[in-house]
Design a protein around this motif. Sequence first.
Motif, PDB file in Angstrom:
ATOM      1  N   ASP A  59      -2.829  12.059  -4.505  1.00  0.00           N
ATOM      2  CA  ASP A  59      -2.678  10.638  -4.799  1.00  0.00           C
ATOM      3  C   ASP A  59      -1.996  10.443  -6.153  1.00  0.00           C
ATOM      4  N   ASP A  63       1.520   8.511  -6.712  1.00  0.00           N
ATOM      5  CA  ASP A  63       1.595   7.378  -7.639  1.00  0.00           C
ATOM      6  C   ASP A  63       2.658   7.602  -8.711  1.00  0.00           C
ATOM      7  N   ASN A  66       5.830   6.827  -7.210  1.00  0.00           N
ATOM      8  CA  ASN A  66       5.944   5.386  -7.007  1.00  0.00           C
ATOM      9  C   ASN A  66       6.287   4.648  -8.296  1.00  0.00           C
ATOM     10  N   MET A  92       2.555   6.183   0.687  1.00  0.00           N
ATOM     11  CA  MET A  92       1.087   6.138   0.642  1.00  0.00           C
ATOM     12  C   MET A  92       0.482   6.429   2.006  1.00  0.00           C
ATOM     13  N   CYS A 152      -2.030   1.042  -6.429  1.00  0.00           N
ATOM     14  CA  CYS A 152      -2.094   2.478  -6.723  1.00  0.00           C
ATOM     15  C   CYS A 152      -3.092   2.771  -7.837  1.00  0.00           C
TER      16      CYS A 152
END
Length: 216
Positions: A59, A63, A66, A92, A152
Motif C-alpha cells: 500500500d 501510494d 500515486n 489501488m 490513500c
Amino acid sequence: MACSHDSCCLTTVSGEDGTAPRWRRALWIALIVNAGFFLTEVVAGVMAGSASLEADALDFFGDAANYAISLIVVGMGLRWRSRAAMLKGATMLAFALWVLGNTTWHVWTGTVPKAATMGVIGVTALLANGGVALMLYRFRTGDANMRSVWICSRNDALGNMAVLLAAAGVFGTRTGWPDVVVAAIMGGLGLHGGWQIVRQARREAGMGPTQLSAAR
C-alpha cells in the motif's frame, strides 16, 4: 474563522486547480514518507512472515506512485487530473486484489508471524502516517485527484492501526489468524477506496469546472 468544507476551506487552502504551494509541499512530504516506509515494511514483512505488514508495504508503494502522479498533473486541466485519478483508482484496485491473494497464500501455508516486529514497525508507521493524514485532511473535498490522495493517506493510517491489532492478536493467540484477518480487511479497504476514486473520476472526466462546482 470556521468555514464549510465545500466553500472557503477548499478555495483558500488548495484552490480549484490544485496549484497552491501548500498542496505541492504536502504531496512531496507524503511521497517521501510513503517511499521510505515501503522499503522499511517490505523488508520487515518478509522477515516477520506477516501478511498484514506485506499488505501495508504494498500500500505504501502504491501510494508513493500515486503521489508522484498527482505532482505531475498539478496545474493541468480537470480532465487530465480526472484521468490521473482513474489510473490511481485502478492501481489501488489491483494492489487490493494482490493483497487478498497473498493473504490466501498465508492461510494455506499456516504462517505464524513475529508479533514483536509487527508491533515496532506498526507503531513507527502509524506515527508517520498519522501526521501525513492530518496534513492532507484539508484537501479531502477537492476533485477526484485530491480526494484520492486523502483516501490513500486515510487508508494508510487505518492500516497501521490494524497491523498493531494484528500484532497483539498474534502475540495473544500464538497463531497467524489475526494477521491474515487484518490483511484481508486491508485488502477490502483498498477495493472500496479504489472504487470510490474510479467512480468520481469517471464522473469528472465528462464535466467542466462549472458542472463540477454545481455537482458539489
